[in-house]
Each structure stands twice: as C-alpha cells, then as structure tokens.
Motif scaffolding. Structure first.
Motif, PDB file in Angstrom:
ATOM      1  N   SER A  82       4.456  -1.487   1.019  1.00 42.15           N
ATOM      2  CA  SER A  82       4.652  -2.381  -0.120  1.00 42.15           C
ATOM      3  C   SER A  82       4.447  -3.843   0.277  1.00 42.15           C
ATOM      4  O   SER A  82       4.167  -4.690  -0.574  1.00 42.15           O
ATOM      5  N   VAL A  83       4.589  -4.144   1.581  1.00 37.77           N
ATOM      6  CA  VAL A  83       4.296  -5.495   2.066  1.00 37.77           C
ATOM      7  C   VAL A  83       2.848  -5.857   1.759  1.00 37.77           C
ATOM      8  O   VAL A  83       2.541  -6.961   1.300  1.00 37.77           O
ATOM      9  N   VAL A  84       1.951  -4.904   2.009  1.00 34.56           N
ATOM     10  CA  VAL A  84       0.538  -5.121   1.724  1.00 34.56           C
ATOM     11  C   VAL A  84       0.326  -5.329   0.226  1.00 34.56           C
ATOM     12  O   VAL A  84      -0.377  -6.252  -0.203  1.00 34.56           O
ATOM     13  N   GLY A  85       0.976  -4.491  -0.578  1.00 31.73           N
ATOM     14  CA  GLY A  85       0.826  -4.601  -2.024  1.00 31.73           C
ATOM     15  C   GLY A  85       1.316  -5.924  -2.566  1.00 31.73           C
ATOM     16  O   GLY A  85       0.682  -6.535  -3.438  1.00 31.73           O
ATOM     17  N   GLY A  86       2.461  -6.391  -2.074  1.00 29.87           N
ATOM     18  CA  GLY A  86       2.994  -7.662  -2.531  1.00 29.87           C
ATOM     19  C   GLY A  86       2.090  -8.821  -2.159  1.00 29.87           C
ATOM     20  O   GLY A  86       1.829  -9.734  -2.961  1.00 29.87           O
ATOM     21  N   TYR A  87       1.570  -8.782  -0.934  1.00 29.25           N
ATOM     22  CA  TYR A  87       0.697  -9.864  -0.469  1.00 29.25           C
ATOM     23  C   TYR A  87      -0.620  -9.886  -1.250  1.00 29.25           C
ATOM     24  O   TYR A  87      -1.081 -10.949  -1.687  1.00 29.25           O
ATOM     25  N   VAL A  88      -1.216  -8.713  -1.416  1.00 26.73           N
ATOM     26  CA  VAL A  88      -2.493  -8.630  -2.140  1.00 26.73           C
ATOM     27  C   VAL A  88      -2.332  -9.131  -3.567  1.00 26.73           C
ATOM     28  O   VAL A  88      -3.191  -9.844  -4.102  1.00 26.73           O
ATOM     29  N   LEU A 105      -6.012   5.189  -5.440  1.00 24.70           N
ATOM     30  CA  LEU A 105      -5.844   5.709  -4.076  1.00 24.70           C
ATOM     31  C   LEU A 105      -4.843   6.860  -4.043  1.00 24.70           C
ATOM     32  O   LEU A 105      -5.046   7.860  -3.332  1.00 24.70           O
ATOM     33  N   ILE A 106      -3.770   6.728  -4.809  1.00 27.12           N
ATOM     34  CA  ILE A 106      -2.759   7.796  -4.857  1.00 27.12           C
ATOM     35  C   ILE A 106      -3.374   9.087  -5.394  1.00 27.12           C
ATOM     36  O   ILE A 106      -3.180  10.173  -4.834  1.00 27.12           O
ATOM     37  N   MET A 107      -4.115   8.978  -6.480  1.00 26.17           N
ATOM     38  CA  MET A 107      -4.749  10.160  -7.062  1.00 26.17           C
ATOM     39  C   MET A 107      -5.704  10.804  -6.064  1.00 26.17           C
ATOM     40  O   MET A 107      -5.732  12.036  -5.915  1.00 26.17           O
ATOM     41  N   ALA A 127      -2.267   9.105   4.422  1.00 27.23           N
ATOM     42  CA  ALA A 127      -2.747   7.725   4.603  1.00 27.23           C
ATOM     43  C   ALA A 127      -3.104   7.085   3.260  1.00 27.23           C
ATOM     44  O   ALA A 127      -2.741   5.928   2.989  1.00 27.23           O
ATOM     45  N   LEU A 128      -3.801   7.820   2.402  1.00 27.60           N
ATOM     46  CA  LEU A 128      -4.193   7.280   1.099  1.00 27.60           C
ATOM     47  C   LEU A 128      -2.990   7.036   0.195  1.00 27.60           C
ATOM     48  O   LEU A 128      -2.901   6.004  -0.486  1.00 27.60           O
ATOM     49  N   ILE A 129      -2.050   7.982   0.172  1.00 25.02           N
ATOM     50  CA  ILE A 129      -0.880   7.841  -0.686  1.00 25.02           C
ATOM     51  C   ILE A 129       0.008   6.697  -0.207  1.00 25.02           C
ATOM     52  O   ILE A 129       0.591   5.959  -1.006  1.00 25.02           O
ATOM     53  N   ILE A 130       0.116   6.530   1.107  1.00 27.29           N
ATOM     54  CA  ILE A 130       0.906   5.429   1.658  1.00 27.29           C
ATOM     55  C   ILE A 130       0.349   4.087   1.176  1.00 27.29           C
ATOM     56  O   ILE A 130       1.082   3.241   0.648  1.00 27.29           O
ATOM     57  N   LEU A 131      -0.942   3.885   1.339  1.00 27.42           N
ATOM     58  CA  LEU A 131      -1.550   2.613   0.944  1.00 27.42           C
ATOM     59  C   LEU A 131      -1.513   2.432  -0.574  1.00 27.42           C
ATOM     60  O   LEU A 131      -1.182   1.347  -1.075  1.00 27.42           O
ATOM     61  N   GLY A 132      -1.815   3.497  -1.316  1.00 31.70           N
ATOM     62  CA  GLY A 132      -1.827   3.397  -2.777  1.00 31.70           C
ATOM     63  C   GLY A 132      -0.462   3.080  -3.350  1.00 31.70           C
ATOM     64  O   GLY A 132      -0.318   2.236  -4.243  1.00 31.70           O
TER      65      GLY A 132
END
Length: 498
Positions: A82-88, A105-107, A127-132
């Motif tokens: 979520s750090v990545v998501g907040g920054y982006v 990405l989650i799908m 990996a995809l679900i984590i980032l998504g």
C-alpha cells in the motif's frame, strides 16, 4: 476567489446525502470495495488448504508450517505494498486511476491462480495480487475520506457503512468460493474470485465518472523532475541492497523459503518505522500536522497488535477449524473454509449497532484512542477463550464449532472499535502532502502485524496451543492498558481531532 471555491465545494459535500444520508460517491466506492474483497477473501479462504493439501487432493503438498508462514507473509506484503499505492496516487496518477489499474492487476492475479500450473502459478499470482491490492486499497479508503469535510459528523458513520460493504463481499466469498474449492476443485474456486474482481472493475469504471469528485483524477503532490531523479536513485539502491542480501544468503547456503520469509518479515516491520521518519522530517508538513502524526504512532502500534491477532483467523484458526473442530454439526457437513465468513458476518451484525451508537452520541462519543484501547481488551479476550476447549478436551480432540464462533464474535467487537475508527482517524490526522500515503500507513499496521505473524505461527502446534493462545491474548490486553493510560497525552497531540 480560491477560498470561495473551496467553501462552495464544502457546502456541496454537506448537502449531498443521497446514499443512506451519505454522499452518492460512497455508493460507488462501497460496491467497488465489496467486489474486491469478495475476490481477495474468497481466494484466501481456500489458499491455505490449497497449499498444504496433498497433490492427490488437488493441493500443492506443502507442509502446514510452511503454508501458514506463506499465508502470513502474503497478507503482510499485500498491505505493505500500500506504500507504493499511496505514493503513486499522491505523486503520479491520482487516486481514481491508481485504483483502476490496481483492480486490473488483481484480476490478472486471480486468473493465473485459476490455472492448474502448480507452484509457479501460485507465486506469480501472489506477486500480481500484492501489487494490485497495494494500488487499490489505500486509495479507495482515501477517496471515502475525501467525500466529507473535516467538520462533517457523518464521517465515522460513513466509514462504518463502507466497512460494511467490505464485509458483505468478505462474507459471501468464503461460502461460494470455499464450497467450490473444497468440494469441487480449487482452481474453479479461484476462477470465481477472478469473476468477482471483474464485476468490481466494471462498477467502478461506470460509477466513478458520475459520482466521484474530479479532484481524485489528479495527484495531490505531483512529482517534480528533481524528485523523480531522487526516487529513481532510491529504487535502484533498494533493489541492489535486497539483491546483495539474497546473494549472501545463497553463498551461505541459507537461501530457502523460510529464510526468505524471515527477510520479508524484517522488511514488513522496518518499513513503517522508516515511513514515520520520512513524514515527520518532511518540510512539507506544519507544526500542527507533525503533532498529529506523533499522536498517530501509539494508535499505529495498537493497531499492529490487533491485526496480528485478527489476521490469524485465516491461519491459526483456519488450521484449528480443519484439524481440531467437529465439522459434522447439527446434521451439517461444514467445509473448514466457511469459518472465514464468521469475521464479516459479525461485522455486519454489529455495524448497525455501532453506526446508530456513534450517530446518537455525536460529539459526546469516546475519543479514538479510547475506542482503540477498549478494542484491545476484546481482542485479547478472544484468544483467551480459545484456551478453554484445549484445556478441557485436549489438543487432539475434535471440539464444538461454537468455540470458534465465540472467539470470532468477541474479536469482531474489537474490530468495530478499531478498524472503521482507524480508517477515519487516519484521514483526519493525515498531513495535506501525505494524504494517500498516510492511509498507506494505516495498512502498514496490518503489514507489520502479519510480518510478525509469519514468524510466530510456526510455534502453533498441538503441544503449544495453551501457551500460544494465552501469551498472545495477554499481550493484547497489556497493550490496551498502556494505551488507556496514554489517552490524555495522545488527545493533546491530536490538536483538536477526536
């Protein structure tokens, strides 16, 4: 002129009450998160069993200890990202686009997991679900906070309704996905999770155009060229350091799945510490904002302890449900995955009660730190309850499922006092330049708790159960006592926020 425009926007927010007395945009975010949680919790309800069931039963044949550790560190990394998501969101895309790309990405991750390709598909999908999820989850919650003014007393009840949507998806998912996964085929269950995320994306795309504020399309603190250069350097350094650590472990002959999980656990605990330092040392925040961030630290620690207990429902209690619970009850044959629906079921039962309570109390309701400390007592009690069946019947006996029902009933009271309140207070204490990133901090509490879980779940064995439940329960109660003693100084640091 700018002040008048802001005043007009604030008046529009206050006058919008078309969704159960809440802003219409809450409906869009409610259903988006409901479907995203359907996909995530449906997958999670059967993932542990998929990993440790034998190949002949459709599983991967991992050991129970390894599967439990993977589950915990997976949960930690989901929230750590979520750090990545907040920054982006804050610096690049804005919250609305970040949420959409995260959902895609989650799908994709669920689609890969639905394919019968063994461990390779498992880790690729993870990996995809984590980032998504990191892109999606903190920004959906941040947009909920953006629907209200700071003075709007509907905020806590709005977040409570939002959390109800989360738990509606989380309740239905284990029943449907769990039934298909445990009784038909694991990959069919994972396919249903992918379909759920597709529904969520469609709803979000159509509803977002009509009901979400236009400000969510733009980053709150756009990335300047100089900042981009610094960011690139930091990313490269981080990758090099992580790669060197992996190389050293390999040269020492210590690189295996357990050492890798330990490395990720350390990362999960250190990340929020570093993040607090970055925010508190930033020149972009005012003296008042800095004081509020300091006030947030004890709430963060309490939340981490709480989530360490609550998230063990999908690991420790899931193992207890499969191995030590009599699942032939009142003529029913209960799939172990169905117990994962108890968490959201009780949340939905309690939500109307707490929503009415907070609205009725209005400005007389307890402060956020008081709600947190009370919640910690209930969290500890939920684990102390689990000591009783083991003491009474032994670790190798099958006990009534009502013990699990009782434990979840207690800890969900704690969650009602901590989760929606934590979401709300995070948006209120967040510095302007770190709005989405502060919401990421809330999810880092969950990440830190599950990072610790990935290490301590290894001690959960039939021989250690009494000590395991007792120690964790007492730690939660002790944390509640400490926070209760800190309520007054924390309230002073919050500078008028309740």
């Amino acid at each position: 002129m700018q002040d008048k425009t802001q005043e007009r926007l604030d008046m529009e927010k206050k006058s919008d009450a078309s969704f159960f007395g809440q802003p219409r945009g809450l409906s869009t975010l409610f259903f988006t998160e409901m479907w995203e949680r359907f996909s995530y919790y449906g997958m999670r309800a059967i993932l542990l069993y998929y990993m440790y069931f034998s190949v002949s039963k459709g599983g991967l044949g991992f050991s129970e200890t390894t599967a439990a550790s993977i589950m915990a560190i997976y949960g930690s990394l989901v929230y750590l990202s979520s750090v990545v998501g907040g920054y982006v969101s804050d610096r690049l895309w804005g919250s609305r686009r970040t949420v959409f790309y995260g959902g895609v990405l989650i799908m994709a991750g669920h689609i890969i997991l639905a394919l019968p390709m063994g461990a390779a598909a498992l880790f690729g999908s993870i990996a995809l679900i984590i980032l998504g999820t990191g892109l999606l989850k903190p920004n959906v919650s941040e947009m909920v906070g953006g629907l209200y003014t700071e003075e709007d007393t509907r905020r806590d009840s709005g977040f409570t309704i939002f959390v109800f949507g989360i738990n509606l998806g989380s309740f239905v998912a284990p029943l449907l996905v769990g039934y298909l996964g445990m009784n038909v085929n694991f990959h069919l269950g994972f396919s249903l999770a992918a379909i759920g995320m597709a529904f969520g994306l469609l709803q979000y795309y159509l509803g977002g155009k009509k009901h979400l504020p236009s400000g969510s399309l733009y980053p709150s603190d756009p990335l300047e060229p100089e900042d981009a250069k610094k960011l690139s350097i930091r990313i490269v350094i981080g990758i090099i350091v992580f790669g060197l650590i992996i190389l050293v472990l390999q040269m020492m002959g210590s690189l295996n799945i357990n050492s890798f999980i330990t490395l990720l656990s350390i990362l999960g605990v250190l990340t929020p510490i570093v993040y607090f330092i970055i925010i508190l040392s930033s020149k972009k925040i005012t003296k008042t904002e800095r004081s509020r961030v300091v006030a947030y630290i004890p709430l963060f620690i309490a939340a981490a302890v709480f989530w360490a207990i609550a998230e063990q429902g999908s690991v420790v209690l899931a193992l207890f449900a499969e191995n030590q619970t009599n699942n032939h009850f009142l003529g029913l044959n209960i799939p172990a995955a169905w117990y994962q629906s108890l968490n959201p079921l009780f949340i939905m039962l309690y939500t109307p009660i707490f929503t009415i309570l907070w609205v009725k109390l209005g400005k007389r309701q307890p402060s956020s730190p008081t709600k947190f400390s009370t919640g910690m007592f209930f969290a500890g009690a939920s684990y102390l309850l689990m000591v009783l069946p083991v003491m009474m019947f032994g670790a190798h006996s099958k006990v009534s499922p009502l013990w699990l029902v009782g434990s979840w009933a207690i800890i969900e009271i704690a969650e009602m006092l901590i989760s929606p309140v934590g979401l709300s207070v995070t948006t209120k204490l967040a510095p302007k330049a770190f709005e989405s990133q502060m919401m990421s901090m809330w999810f880092l509490a969950n990440a830190a708790g599950q990072a610790v879980n990935s290490q301590i779940v290894r001690f959960f064995t039939p021989e250690n159960e009494i000590a395991y439940f007792t120690i964790i329960g007492l730690v939660a109660i002790a944390a509640g006592i400490v926070l209760a003693l800190m309520v007054k100084p924390v309230k002073r640091l919050m500078e008028g926020v309740n």
